[in-house]
Design an enzyme around this catalytic site. Structure first.
Site, PDB file in Angstrom:
ATOM      1  CG  HIS A 150      -1.767   1.179   1.406  1.00  0.00           C
ATOM      2  ND1 HIS A 150      -3.052   1.255   0.926  1.00  0.00           N
ATOM      3  CD2 HIS A 150      -1.516   2.373   1.995  1.00  0.00           C
ATOM      4  CE1 HIS A 150      -3.562   2.435   1.221  1.00  0.00           C
ATOM      5  NE2 HIS A 150      -2.646   3.140   1.878  1.00  0.00           N
ATOM      6  CD  GLU A 151       2.099   3.692   3.695  1.00  0.00           C
ATOM      7  OE1 GLU A 151       2.446   4.749   3.113  1.00  0.00           O
ATOM      8  OE2 GLU A 151       1.078   3.612   4.388  1.00  0.00           O
ATOM      9  CG  HIS A 154       0.283   6.313  -0.650  1.00  0.00           C
ATOM     10  ND1 HIS A 154      -0.904   6.708  -1.237  1.00  0.00           N
ATOM     11  CD2 HIS A 154      -0.059   5.802   0.558  1.00  0.00           C
ATOM     12  CE1 HIS A 154      -1.900   6.468  -0.414  1.00  0.00           C
ATOM     13  NE2 HIS A 154      -1.424   5.904   0.690  1.00  0.00           N
ATOM     14  CG  HIS A 160      -6.075   6.726   0.563  1.00  0.00           C
ATOM     15  ND1 HIS A 160      -5.790   7.571   1.601  1.00  0.00           N
ATOM     16  CD2 HIS A 160      -5.271   5.653   0.732  1.00  0.00           C
ATOM     17  CE1 HIS A 160      -4.866   7.035   2.360  1.00  0.00           C
ATOM     18  NE2 HIS A 160      -4.531   5.873   1.859  1.00  0.00           N
ATOM     19  CE1 TYR A 209      -7.750   5.518   4.297  1.00  0.00           C
ATOM     20  CE2 TYR A 209      -9.608   6.575   5.372  1.00  0.00           C
ATOM     21  CZ  TYR A 209      -8.269   6.556   5.058  1.00  0.00           C
ATOM     22  OH  TYR A 209      -7.459   7.557   5.494  1.00  0.00           O
TER      23      TYR A 209
END
Length: 976
Positions: A150-151, A154, A160, A209
């Protein structure tokens, strides 16, 4: 997992949309807030960027990484296991995209990411910062595979998913359920921050999320999906793998070629989309024995976008790639400027060009010098009969390495498990008058006392006949090692059984800085890898200038004449703060030192005994080559046991911190003759010095003779491959002998396990079974996990192995003897099976092919792959009693899900079931028969494969949602 509650840090809430308008860059929030109020040290850093997005990605060109290359460095604060995890996550992104994560070369990569820990916990910049080193923070509780993916999302350029401008058409934000002060996390990007989305809304994106993120309660959803069919379920916020939408988005963002892919396996095939030797215009798919499919497209299936393709083959450091070009048919042009096949030794367009080919070629072999190969293909004339090419590749490990700068080598397939039956040999050569140095940063191999299964072997020279430096296995990191000359021979070997993650090591050119000059060191110059440092004699401390020494507590104690006593500083008063004392007790050769403590009181408690992180005493035995062999580290107020030196020097190091003080210690040292220094004490194998005496012992597999010196290879060993039988201890039912070591190694066919029942049991009793005992291990040796250690007169519980091997040991001492034991063993179906990339086969019953299965059978198998893989099974043979509802004999296949098991089917009859691929990493098989008809049974092959995806590109895996809460847009810390 999905219903767990998570606690966030106390204190003011950070804001997720603060920008530097002057530079258009994301900046730490702390720097902005400092102008208004003092910032608490625990506040999160908000790493964010003001930009326009297409379906949640940046569209600013300066934010994408040039040529899809993302250089990286990893902070030294991370362990080898963490580094392996980071590399696994980066390889995972590479596997599905044209993005390349490469170790940073300071001459080529001014901008790069830096894995570190910041106060924000889990956080990352959006895309490329462009200001040199940019951190990606992996803090506590963030070191999980899905969170790192996930990081990295970015870092690649992803916002998101729930921040899209059209999100209200797809989800509802339940604002009343959001934790107070956290509503900003659900803000949507303003109209000037996004374009109309180019891809459908992706509920399954790894950038989404979870349904209960920042909820007041884990039972209250903050996000509700819209537009679902009745009964349909969608998992929000999964942190296991990329969705198809994530992959398409990344490939669009980095303008990846319309055809081609990344290969990370050991062998494979590459067939250009135009190539067809048979029916033009047909599409055929084949599957090899390894289960990897290749799709061959005929001309009618090819469009203009397939005129340019790119393939990337990625191996590990220390491996090379061999491409076997079987056939090439392209339009010929001078210097191949029109259509061509271009092969580079590396990962991008600046890598060395190996060759550019066109025209007609066949049977050409091309080899890289590095662990990456880049293949570019251009064909604008396929419709004119120029079909392109087909090739095979293989990855080979080992080879000659000439060091001109630092170099890395890894075990094959690192950071994933190495392959079985592998052998790699590297011959490393440093410049003349220099040495080869190796530093292991990660090490995890199968453990064995003698390292006879999997191991790394180092030789001080150019071949295997050179002096052996050491052979290493297990999970203990080997020391830093350097050669005496300018050659080092490195060999890695794995056998066919257990596979681990392997190793990663750095190779360096080293020179002995202390060989010709002391560099101003007052006492001792100590050579280190790449540098040197000054040291002091025992009893002296190095000054802050790093050169001179001053007298301190401790010192060299001459113990050749008599016994004596060592006291902690200031004893009997409390010892001082911030003190370091070093004693070296030296006696004559052929003597040994024994240390007996009469008083011991240091800061620490029994709970802290193993850590001893405040004040402590470390005791070493100093060897003749100046190596220090640690005997133990001690703190608290329990008297340490008597310790003795291996040779003639004991070294004591005492440390105190700046807090609590205690009375210290008193230790008496006693000189004793070391009988083991003379002819090994007459021991054939091992000699252990004791106070006033010595003891002989034997290596594994040998027993000590009655003379107490010689060893005899044990004849009490049994290799058992029968499906059932009876066994008993030696001399049963009479007393077993003294000082014996017997073992029984049970091995049955794959897919079956050993069931061991004791019918009679009488072994000398002891509360901890330290005299005579029976030990049972769940595997092939004493290194396997223990099923139990037993003694006394009560029969042990039934022992059942989890796999097809079991190991049992009977060990007796010289004391009491008892009747021993009698036991029955039987092979039964079922157990645990580990799925790997290699195909394996198991059977319904141990005598499959010669006899039908038995009546009234009940077998269950659990087949498990790595957490990011699925299990694929294929039926090779199948014949089970038929019933309309399969209610007589049947095979039922399920897997575990969120609320209930997913049922893949119940099968019977003679028709082979279809190939089944699990949605999770585990398949459960249950085979049950009744008391009537029995038939041939079944044979099943199984292996680990990539997870399946549905038509919408969403992973079909069934598991609990990711439980973490996200602090702000790109600063996300999971708190458990």
């Amino acid at each position: 997992m999905g219903n767990e509650s998570h606690v966030l840090k106390e204190g003011p809430v950070t804001e997720s949309k603060l920008y530097s308008e002057t530079v258009g860059d994301m900046i730490p929030l702390d720097l902005l807030r400092y102008k208004r109020q003092r910032v608490d040290e625990d506040k999160e850093l908000v790493l964010y960027e003001k930009s326009r997005s297409r379906r949640g990605v940046t569209v600013r060109k300066e934010r994408t990484w040039d040529f899809g290359v993302i250089p990286y460095e990893i902070d030294t604060i991370f362990s080898g296991a963490h580094k392996a995890l980071f590399k696994q996550a980066m390889r995972y992104w590479e596997n599905f995209t044209c993005i390349k994560f490469v170790e940073r070369d300071e001459n080529l990569h001014p901008n790069y990411i830096y894995f570190t820990v910041k106060s924000c916990g889990c956080c990352s910049f959006l895309g490329k910062n462009g200001n040199g080193r940019q951190p990606i923070s992996i803090g506590r509780n963030c070191e999980k595979f899905g969170i790192i993916i996930h990081e990295l999302g970015h870092t690649i350029g992803f916002h998101h998913e729930h921040a899209r401008g059209d999100r209200d058409k797809h989800i509802i934000i339940n604002k009343s359920n959001i934790m107070r002060g956290q509503a900003y996390n659900f803000d949507v990007l303003s109209p000037d921050e996004f374009d109309e989305p180019l891809l459908p809304y992706d509920y399954n994106s790894i950038m989404h999320y979870a349904k209960n993120s920042f909820s007041k309660s884990s039972y209250l959803d903050t996000i509700t999906p819209l537009g679902l069919q009745p009964g349909a379920q969608i998992e929000l916020g999964q942190r296991r793998r990329l969705s198809r939408g994530d992959v398409l988005q990344a490939n669009f963002l980095y303008k990846c070629a319309s055809c081609g892919r990344t290969f990370q396996q050991n062998i494979g095939r590459i067939v250009s989309p135009h190539f067809s030797q048979a029916d033009v215009g047909q599409v055929t798919e084949t599957e090899d024995s390894e289960g990897s499919g290749d799709i061959h497209l005929g001309l009618s299936a090819v469009n203009a976008s397939h005129t340019r393709c790119e393939w990337r083959i990625t191996a590990t450091n220390g491996e090379r790639i061999i491409l076997h070009l079987q056939q090439l048919r392209l339009l010929f042009s001078h210097n191949c400027t029109e259509d061509y096949l271009e092969i580079r030794d590396g990962y991008w367009h600046r890598s060395p060009l190996i060759c550019r080919l066109c025209g007609n070629l066949s049977d050409k072999t091309i080899t890289t010098n590095t662990s990456r190969m880049l293949i570019n293909y251009v064909n604008r004339n396929a419709v004119n009969g120029f079909w392109g090419f087909k090739a095979k590749f293989e990855v080979t490990c080992g080879g000659d390495i000439r060091l001109s700068n630092d170099h890395s080598i890894d075990s094959p397939n690192y950071p994933l498990e190495y392959m079985p039956n592998k052998e790699c040999v590297w011959r490393v050569i440093a410049p003349e008058y220099h040495q080869v140095a190796i530093r292991f940063t990660f090490f995890e191999l199968e453990r064995h006392d003698a390292c006879i299964y999997d191991f790394v072997e180092l030789h001080d020279g150019s071949d295997e006949e050179s002096k052996l430096i050491g052979r290493f296995c297990g999970d203990k990191l080997p020391p830093n090692i350097r050669s005496r000359g300018n050659h080092m021979y490195i060999k890695f070997v794995s056998d066919g059984s257990v596979q681990k993650l392997g190793f990663s090591a750095s190779l360096m050119i080293d020179v002995d800085e202390c060989k010709f000059i002391q560099h101003g060191c007052q006492h001792v110059c100590i050579n280190t890898l790449g540098s040197y440092q000054c040291g002091c004699f025992a009893g002296y401390e190095l000054q802050t200038n790093g050169k001179t020494c001053e007298e301190a507590c401790g010192g060299i104690v001459d113990a050749t004449q008599s016994n004596g006593t060592i006291y902690s500083p200031s004893y009997p008063d409390v010892y001082p703060n911030a003190k370091k004392c070093v004693w070296e007790l030296i006696t004559a050769p052929h003597q040994a030192l024994f240390l007996n403590f009469t008083h011991f009181d240091l800061e620490g408690t029994k709970l802290q005994y193993s850590k001893c992180s405040f004040d402590y005493l470390v005791i070493y035995s100093k060897m003749r080559d100046n190596r220090l062999k640690k005997i133990g580290i001690f703190c608290g107020n329990d008297l340490p046991p008597m310790v003795n030196s291996d040779q003639n020097i004991l070294r004591l190091e005492f440390y105190s911190d700046r807090t609590e003080q205690r009375s210290g210690f008193v230790a008496q040292y006693i000189v004793d003759v070391d009988e083991c220094t003379q002819n090994n004490g007459g021991c054939q194998h091992k000699c252990h010095n004791t106070y006033g005496n010595y003891q002989c012992s034997c290596r594994n597999g040998y027993t000590l003779n009655k003379d107490g010196h010689n060893c005899t290879e044990t004849t009490c060993k049994f290799e058992i491959s029968l499906s059932k039988g009876i066994l008993q201890s030696p001399n049963y039912p009479n007393e077993y002998a003294r000082n014996i070591y017997c073992y029984w190694h049970f091995q049955t066919v794959l897919g079956h396990r050993i069931h061991l029942t004791f019918d009679d049991f009488d072994i000398e009793n002891h509360q901890e079974c330290i005299y005579d005992y029976v030990a049972i291990y769940d595997g092939s040796s004493e290194n396997s996990s223990t099923l139990g250690v037993y003694c006394g007169g009560r029969e042990p519980y039934v022992a059942i192995s989890s796999t097809n091997e079991m190991f049992m040991v009977l060990k007796t001492d010289a004391g009491l003897q008892r009747r021993g034991f009698k036991a029955t063993f039987v092979s039964e179906c079922g157990g645990y099976l580990r799925a790997t990339n290699n195909s394996q086969v198991f059977y319904s019953h141990s005598r499959f092919g010669s006899r039908p299965y038995k009546r009234n059978m009940y077998c269950d198998w659990r087949i498990e792959a790595d957490s990011d893989s699925s299990v694929k099974i294929k039926f090779l043979q199948f014949e089970i009693e038929y019933g309309e509802h399969c209610d007589y004999d049947f095979l039922e296949i399920t897997e575990e899900g969120n609320a209930m098991n997913t049922i893949h089917g119940r099968f019977c009859g003679k028709r082979k079931p279809p190939i089944i691929v699990s949605n999770s990493d585990t398949l459960l098989l249950r085979f049950q028969t009744d008391k009537s008809i029995s038939l041939r049974g079944f044979a099943i092959s199984f292996m680990a494969v990539d997870p399946p995806v549905d038509d919408a590109g969403e992973s079909l895996e069934s598991a609990t949602p990711f439980p973490g809460y996200f602090k702000n847009m790109f600063s996300e810390t999971e708190k458990v």
